[in-house]
Design a protein around this motif. Structure first.
Motif, PDB file in Angstrom:
ATOM      1  N   MET A 133       0.848  -1.186   0.000  1.00  0.00           N
ATOM      2  CA  MET A 133       0.000   0.000   0.000  1.00  0.00           C
ATOM      3  C   MET A 133       0.893   1.249   0.000  1.00  0.00           C
ATOM      4  SD  MET A 133      -2.755  -1.761   0.024  1.00  0.00           S
ATOM      5  CE  MET A 133      -3.565  -0.284  -0.528  1.00  0.00           C
ATOM      6  N   THR A 134       0.786   2.041  -1.049  1.00  0.00           N
ATOM      7  CA  THR A 134       1.617   3.234  -1.193  1.00  0.00           C
ATOM      8  C   THR A 134       0.927   4.240  -2.105  1.00  0.00           C
ATOM      9  OG1 THR A 134       3.662   4.073  -2.223  1.00  0.00           O
ATOM     10  CG2 THR A 134       2.912   1.924  -2.972  1.00  0.00           C
ATOM     11  N   SER A 185      -2.415   2.230  -4.569  1.00  0.00           N
ATOM     12  CA  SER A 185      -2.802   3.440  -3.847  1.00  0.00           C
ATOM     13  C   SER A 185      -4.318   3.490  -3.734  1.00  0.00           C
ATOM     14  CB  SER A 185      -2.320   4.675  -4.629  1.00  0.00           C
ATOM     15  OG  SER A 185      -2.940   5.848  -4.133  1.00  0.00           O
ATOM     16  N   VAL A 186      -4.829   4.034  -2.628  1.00  0.00           N
ATOM     17  CA  VAL A 186      -6.283   4.170  -2.498  1.00  0.00           C
ATOM     18  C   VAL A 186      -6.758   5.573  -2.864  1.00  0.00           C
ATOM     19  CG1 VAL A 186      -6.557   2.301  -0.831  1.00  0.00           C
ATOM     20  CG2 VAL A 186      -6.181   4.650  -0.006  1.00  0.00           C
ATOM     21  N   GLY A 187      -5.861   6.442  -3.301  1.00  0.00           N
ATOM     22  CA  GLY A 187      -6.282   7.782  -3.711  1.00  0.00           C
ATOM     23  C   GLY A 187      -5.118   8.742  -3.694  1.00  0.00           C
ATOM     24  N   TYR A 190      -3.827  11.163  -2.124  1.00  0.00           N
ATOM     25  CA  TYR A 190      -3.591  11.881  -0.872  1.00  0.00           C
ATOM     26  C   TYR A 190      -2.667  11.004  -0.056  1.00  0.00           C
ATOM     27  CZ  TYR A 190      -7.515   8.746  -0.281  1.00  0.00           C
ATOM     28  OH  TYR A 190      -8.328   7.646  -0.340  1.00  0.00           O
ATOM     29  N   LEU A 197      -1.627   9.326   3.497  1.00  0.00           N
ATOM     30  CA  LEU A 197      -2.058   8.951   4.842  1.00  0.00           C
ATOM     31  C   LEU A 197      -0.834   8.673   5.706  1.00  0.00           C
ATOM     32  CD1 LEU A 197      -4.914   6.589   3.653  1.00  0.00           C
ATOM     33  CD2 LEU A 197      -5.172   8.868   4.621  1.00  0.00           C
ATOM     34  N   PRO A 235      -5.554   2.082   4.194  1.00  0.00           N
ATOM     35  CA  PRO A 235      -5.639   1.573   2.819  1.00  0.00           C
ATOM     36  C   PRO A 235      -5.776   0.048   2.754  1.00  0.00           C
ATOM     37  CG  PRO A 235      -3.969   3.282   2.935  1.00  0.00           C
ATOM     38  CD  PRO A 235      -4.425   3.034   4.344  1.00  0.00           C
TER      39      PRO A 235
HETATM   40  N1  ADE Z   1      -0.070   5.016   2.419  1.00  0.00           N
HETATM   41  C1  ADE Z   1      -0.121   6.338   2.653  1.00  0.00           C
HETATM   42  N2  ADE Z   1      -0.959   6.941   1.818  1.00  0.00           N
HETATM   43  C2  ADE Z   1      -1.486   5.969   1.014  1.00  0.00           C
HETATM   44  C3  ADE Z   1      -2.410   5.960  -0.047  1.00  0.00           C
HETATM   45  N3  ADE Z   1      -2.983   7.070  -0.506  1.00  0.00           N
HETATM   46  N4  ADE Z   1      -2.692   4.781  -0.627  1.00  0.00           N
HETATM   47  C4  ADE Z   1      -2.101   3.648  -0.200  1.00  0.00           C
HETATM   48  N5  ADE Z   1      -1.226   3.600   0.798  1.00  0.00           N
HETATM   49  C5  ADE Z   1      -0.910   4.742   1.414  1.00  0.00           C
END
Ligand code: ADE
Length: 240
Positions: free
Chosen positions: A96-97, A141-143, A145, A147, A153
């Motif tokens: 997750m990134t 990535s979930v979006g 932005y 986190l 995520p």
């Molecule tokens: N880790 C920090 N931000 C993230 C994001 N937008 N999607 C997935 N992992 C994350």
């Protein structure tokens, strides 16, 4: 289906996924969500898993070795369960990134075909690139932005994927009719009472004419998608 989450905060995962539909699916044994603490695989006596970055700069980086040992432990257990004698299994490993491919319904459907899915949650400024290169198959990535970590995520992925696993939703055919499955947003829905705060339920829904209701719902889906998500609308129209 089995989810194996690699994290520094396993309690977050347990707290986030133990109730409601996902909690029930776990209780029924339809899915398994196992959170492994990367810190348990620290190789120093202080259980430290992060260090300064080569080349300087602010922030700490998660070290490769504890992440790798955690991964090895998970894959060895999978191999044992599957009866693979040399212990070599290569399940998908999702990192997750915010740098990953944007998660969507299509990806959720693809992941739901896996027997085991490993999800790696980053923290601090990130993870040593070498272990990412060695074990990760998908960066997600979930979006757009940032986190504070990959746990939320990861929970988003587990939730979206789990509900596509047969038996998780009580009405097993419901995912077919909802937002995104056919590329359109869902039509508006109403329940009793017929009038609420002077707002009435659209008359067509009370007509009992199923063909007309279906047509109205499709038109509402189209209209809504055109207004709210012109990108999805264009894609839908161009595929027709
Ligand atoms: N880790 C920090 N931000 C993230 C994001 N937008 N999607 C997935 N992992 C994350």
């Amino acid at each position: 289906m089995n989810f194996h989450i690699m994290t520094l905060f396993p309690d977050m995962i347990k707290a986030g996924l133990s109730d409601s539909i996902i909690g029930r699916a776990c209780d029924q044994g339809i899915i398994l969500v196992e959170a492994s603490n990367i810190r348990d695989f620290a190789f120093n006596k202080h259980s430290k898993v992060d260090d300064y970055t080569y080349g300087g700069g602010a922030g700490m980086l998660m070290q490769a070795e504890p992440v790798y040992l955690c991964y090895k432990n998970i894959t060895e257990n999978i191999a044992k369960r599957r009866g693979v004698p040399d212990g070599k299994v290569s399940p998908r490993v999702v990192y997750m990134t915010p740098q990953g491919r944007l998660f969507d319904q299509k990806m959720a459907a693809e992941f739901s075909e896996c027997e085991d899915l490993i999800i790696l949650c980053g923290h601090y400024e990130g993870i040593d690139e070498r272990v990412i290169d060695e074990i990760v198959t998908d960066q997600v990535s979930v979006g757009d932005y940032v986190l504070t970590g990959g746990e939320i995520p990861a929970m988003i992925v587990v939730d979206a994927v789990s509900r596509l696993v047969p038996g998780v939703l009580s009405n097993s055919d419901s995912p077919e009719y909802e937002s995104f499955t056919d590329g359109l947003l869902e039509y508006p829905q109403y329940t009793r009472p017929e009038v609420w705060h002077d707002r009435t339920v659209p008359a067509i829904l009370l007509s009992g004419d199923h063909a007309k209701v279906d047509k109205w719902r499709h038109e509402m889906s189209l209209e809504r998608t055109k207004q709210r998500r012109p990108d999805l609308y264009e894609r839908y129209i161009s595929r027709k």
